[in-house]
Design a protein around this motif. Structure first.
Motif, PDB file in Angstrom:
ATOM      1  N   ALA A 179      15.916 -25.776  21.351  1.00  0.00           N
ATOM      2  CA  ALA A 179      15.201 -24.784  22.157  1.00  0.00           C
ATOM      3  C   ALA A 179      14.747 -23.615  21.290  1.00  0.00           C
ATOM      4  O   ALA A 179      13.617 -23.127  21.426  1.00  0.00           O
ATOM      5  CB  ALA A 179      16.102 -24.293  23.287  1.00  0.00           C
ATOM      6  N   GLY A 180      15.618 -23.168  20.396  1.00  0.00           N
ATOM      7  CA  GLY A 180      15.247 -22.091  19.489  1.00  0.00           C
ATOM      8  C   GLY A 180      14.104 -22.479  18.569  1.00  0.00           C
ATOM      9  O   GLY A 180      13.190 -21.685  18.315  1.00  0.00           O
ATOM     10  N   LEU A 181      14.141 -23.712  18.077  1.00  0.00           N
ATOM     11  CA  LEU A 181      13.046 -24.192  17.222  1.00  0.00           C
ATOM     12  C   LEU A 181      11.725 -24.246  17.990  1.00  0.00           C
ATOM     13  O   LEU A 181      10.654 -24.007  17.421  1.00  0.00           O
ATOM     14  CB  LEU A 181      13.391 -25.576  16.668  1.00  0.00           C
ATOM     15  N   THR A 182      11.796 -24.556  19.286  1.00  0.00           N
ATOM     16  CA  THR A 182      10.584 -24.564  20.098  1.00  0.00           C
ATOM     17  C   THR A 182       9.950 -23.175  20.131  1.00  0.00           C
ATOM     18  O   THR A 182       8.740 -23.020  19.946  1.00  0.00           O
ATOM     19  CB  THR A 182      10.905 -25.011  21.535  1.00  0.00           C
ATOM     20  N   GLY A 183      10.770 -22.159  20.359  1.00  0.00           N
ATOM     21  CA  GLY A 183      10.253 -20.802  20.374  1.00  0.00           C
ATOM     22  C   GLY A 183       9.685 -20.378  19.030  1.00  0.00           C
ATOM     23  O   GLY A 183       8.635 -19.731  18.964  1.00  0.00           O
ATOM     24  N   ILE A 184      10.363 -20.748  17.959  1.00  0.00           N
ATOM     25  CA  ILE A 184       9.896 -20.382  16.615  1.00  0.00           C
ATOM     26  C   ILE A 184       8.552 -21.029  16.309  1.00  0.00           C
ATOM     27  O   ILE A 184       7.629 -20.387  15.793  1.00  0.00           O
ATOM     28  CB  ILE A 184      10.943 -20.794  15.559  1.00  0.00           C
ATOM     29  N   THR A 185       8.402 -22.314  16.635  1.00  0.00           N
ATOM     30  CA  THR A 185       7.142 -23.004  16.344  1.00  0.00           C
ATOM     31  C   THR A 185       5.996 -22.461  17.185  1.00  0.00           C
ATOM     32  O   THR A 185       4.846 -22.440  16.739  1.00  0.00           O
ATOM     33  CB  THR A 185       7.284 -24.520  16.583  1.00  0.00           C
ATOM     34  N   ARG A 186       6.287 -21.998  18.410  1.00  0.00           N
ATOM     35  CA  ARG A 186       5.223 -21.389  19.227  1.00  0.00           C
ATOM     36  C   ARG A 186       4.687 -20.128  18.553  1.00  0.00           C
ATOM     37  O   ARG A 186       3.498 -19.831  18.633  1.00  0.00           O
ATOM     38  CB  ARG A 186       5.750 -21.063  20.622  1.00  0.00           C
ATOM     39  N   GLN A 187       5.564 -19.405  17.869  1.00  0.00           N
ATOM     40  CA  GLN A 187       5.108 -18.229  17.130  1.00  0.00           C
ATOM     41  C   GLN A 187       4.381 -18.618  15.854  1.00  0.00           C
ATOM     42  O   GLN A 187       3.334 -18.055  15.528  1.00  0.00           O
ATOM     43  CB  GLN A 187       6.297 -17.350  16.786  1.00  0.00           C
ATOM     44  N   LEU A 188       4.925 -19.593  15.141  1.00  0.00           N
ATOM     45  CA  LEU A 188       4.302 -20.020  13.887  1.00  0.00           C
ATOM     46  C   LEU A 188       2.909 -20.596  14.129  1.00  0.00           C
ATOM     47  O   LEU A 188       2.027 -20.486  13.268  1.00  0.00           O
ATOM     48  CB  LEU A 188       5.184 -21.061  13.187  1.00  0.00           C
ATOM     49  N   ASN A 189       2.681 -21.190  15.284  1.00  0.00           N
ATOM     50  CA  ASN A 189       1.358 -21.722  15.634  1.00  0.00           C
ATOM     51  C   ASN A 189       0.417 -20.651  16.176  1.00  0.00           C
ATOM     52  O   ASN A 189      -0.679 -20.966  16.642  1.00  0.00           O
ATOM     53  CB  ASN A 189       1.505 -22.845  16.664  1.00  0.00           C
ATOM     54  N   ASN A 190       0.864 -19.388  16.144  1.00  0.00           N
ATOM     55  CA  ASN A 190       0.053 -18.248  16.571  1.00  0.00           C
ATOM     56  C   ASN A 190      -0.327 -18.321  18.047  1.00  0.00           C
ATOM     57  O   ASN A 190      -1.400 -17.859  18.450  1.00  0.00           O
ATOM     58  CB  ASN A 190      -1.225 -18.144  15.724  1.00  0.00           C
ATOM     59  N   ARG A 191       0.567 -18.881  18.863  1.00  0.00           N
ATOM     60  CA  ARG A 191       0.294 -19.003  20.291  1.00  0.00           C
ATOM     61  C   ARG A 191       1.010 -17.943  21.119  1.00  0.00           C
ATOM     62  O   ARG A 191       0.658 -17.736  22.282  1.00  0.00           O
ATOM     63  CB  ARG A 191       0.723 -20.397  20.780  1.00  0.00           C
ATOM     64  N   HIS A 192       2.023 -17.305  20.539  1.00  0.00           N
ATOM     65  CA  HIS A 192       2.787 -16.316  21.302  1.00  0.00           C
ATOM     66  C   HIS A 192       3.252 -15.177  20.423  1.00  0.00           C
ATOM     67  O   HIS A 192       3.466 -15.345  19.218  1.00  0.00           O
ATOM     68  CB  HIS A 192       4.017 -16.966  21.947  1.00  0.00           C
ATOM     69  N   TRP A 193       3.394 -14.003  21.050  1.00  0.00           N
ATOM     70  CA  TRP A 193       4.062 -12.875  20.419  1.00  0.00           C
ATOM     71  C   TRP A 193       5.574 -13.102  20.530  1.00  0.00           C
ATOM     72  O   TRP A 193       6.031 -13.910  21.345  1.00  0.00           O
ATOM     73  CB  TRP A 193       3.687 -11.569  21.122  1.00  0.00           C
ATOM     74  N   ILE A 194       6.332 -12.346  19.749  1.00  0.00           N
ATOM     75  CA  ILE A 194       7.782 -12.520  19.774  1.00  0.00           C
ATOM     76  C   ILE A 194       8.356 -12.173  21.147  1.00  0.00           C
ATOM     77  O   ILE A 194       9.296 -12.803  21.629  1.00  0.00           O
ATOM     78  CB  ILE A 194       8.463 -11.675  18.670  1.00  0.00           C
ATOM     79  N   GLY A 195       7.777 -11.169  21.817  1.00  0.00           N
ATOM     80  CA  GLY A 195       8.264 -10.812  23.143  1.00  0.00           C
ATOM     81  C   GLY A 195       8.085 -11.933  24.151  1.00  0.00           C
ATOM     82  O   GLY A 195       8.926 -12.135  25.033  1.00  0.00           O
ATOM     83  N   ASP A 196       6.983 -12.696  24.028  1.00  0.00           N
ATOM     84  CA  ASP A 196       6.744 -13.824  24.927  1.00  0.00           C
ATOM     85  C   ASP A 196       7.848 -14.867  24.792  1.00  0.00           C
ATOM     86  O   ASP A 196       8.322 -15.429  25.790  1.00  0.00           O
ATOM     87  CB  ASP A 196       5.393 -14.488  24.601  1.00  0.00           C
ATOM     88  N   VAL A 197       8.245 -15.121  23.554  1.00  0.00           N
ATOM     89  CA  VAL A 197       9.261 -16.150  23.280  1.00  0.00           C
ATOM     90  C   VAL A 197      10.635 -15.701  23.767  1.00  0.00           C
ATOM     91  O   VAL A 197      11.372 -16.466  24.400  1.00  0.00           O
ATOM     92  CB  VAL A 197       9.279 -16.471  21.774  1.00  0.00           C
TER      93      VAL A 197
END
Length: 265
Positions: A73-91
């Motif tokens: 689950a944590g890796l999912t949040g990290i990859t969403r940021q690395l793909n420039n799809r979310h800000w850290i607050g969103d995750v």
């Protein structure tokens, strides 16, 4: 099986409701400017909901179910940021929604269907008032401050027309994790991690734009590409706080205890 299914349905329904309600009311622009439904991260919320279900159903059998679920689950949040799809607050908020929705789903399902624990699980959940009260908690919230931040004034020429740009601060998202390991009933050590993110947006009055080179052709106004500032949104300002220290506890009764802590950070 029926009990587990109803709990999962309640959890998924609550998670989807929370996520979509926030997405289409906040209308936050994604980092890649592809859409206006960035906050919160639905993928992260779903991943943490599944991890929490896995923890609740199989965590008592082996802690590796919980560790594996939350790791992915944590890796999912990290990859969403690395793909420039979310800000850290969103995750971070998505993760909180996933876990909270699961807890509420289990609670409502048991309440509606009046489900009770079996004797097997009761034996595992009995506790004594003098048990060591080790814990791990997760919380999230929002914070607000000054809506406008001062910035140095810009002019089209020396002693000329001001740009009038203002920096608007949005609502900060705060997420914290706190936990402590108690060696006995009364004494333990632990700490707290807290992250706050704050969006900053540059706003320029329409009437002032005609004095500046807003199209980037450098033929009029200030000799800089002012269009780069118009509507600029920063990668949210992040504030990180870490505290470590000692925790104390005194059991008043089987259901109540008095706690204290001394943290340095």
């Amino acid at each position: 099986m029926e009990g587990t299914d109803s709990r999962n349905v309640f959890s998924a329904a609550l998670m989807a409701g929370f996520v979509n309600a926030l997405k289409y009311t906040t209308k936050e622009t994604r980092p890649d400017n592809s859409s206006n439904n960035s906050f919160p991260s639905g993928h992260t919320a779903t991943a943490f909901m599944c991890a929490t279900i896995l923890h609740k159903e199989y965590g008592m059998i082996s802690p590796w179910f919980s560790i594996g679920g939350y790791t992915f689950a944590g890796l999912t949040g990290i990859t969403r940021q690395l793909n420039n799809r979310h800000w850290i607050g969103d995750v971070l908020v998505g993760a909180g929604i996933g876990m909270i929705s699961t807890d509420l789903g289990y609670f409502l399902s048991d309440l509606i269907f009046k489900r009770k624990y079996t004797d097997t699980w009761k034996g595992k959940t009995d506790y004594d008032r003098y048990d060591a009260p080790s814990f791990l908690s997760f919380s999230m919230g929002a914070a607000s401050g000054p809506s406008l931040l001062r910035t140095a004034e810009l002019y089209d020429t020396e002693n000329g027309s001001p740009l009038g740009m203002k920096l608007k601060a949005g609502t900060a998202t705060t997420v914290s994790i706190e936990g402590a390991y108690f060696f006995n009933t009364y004494f333990g050590i632990g700490g707290r991690l807290k992250v706050a993110t704050l969006p900053i947006i540059a706003d320029i009055p329409e009437e002032n734009k005609k004095f500046f080179d807003m199209d980037g052709d450098r033929y009029q106004g200030a000799p800089v590409n002012m269009f780069l500032l118009d509507g600029l949104e920063s990668d949210h300002l992040g504030m990180f706080d870490m505290d470590l220290g000692v925790y104390g506890s005194y059991p008043v009764s089987r259901h109540f205890l008095i706690g204290s802590k001394l943290l340095i950070g």
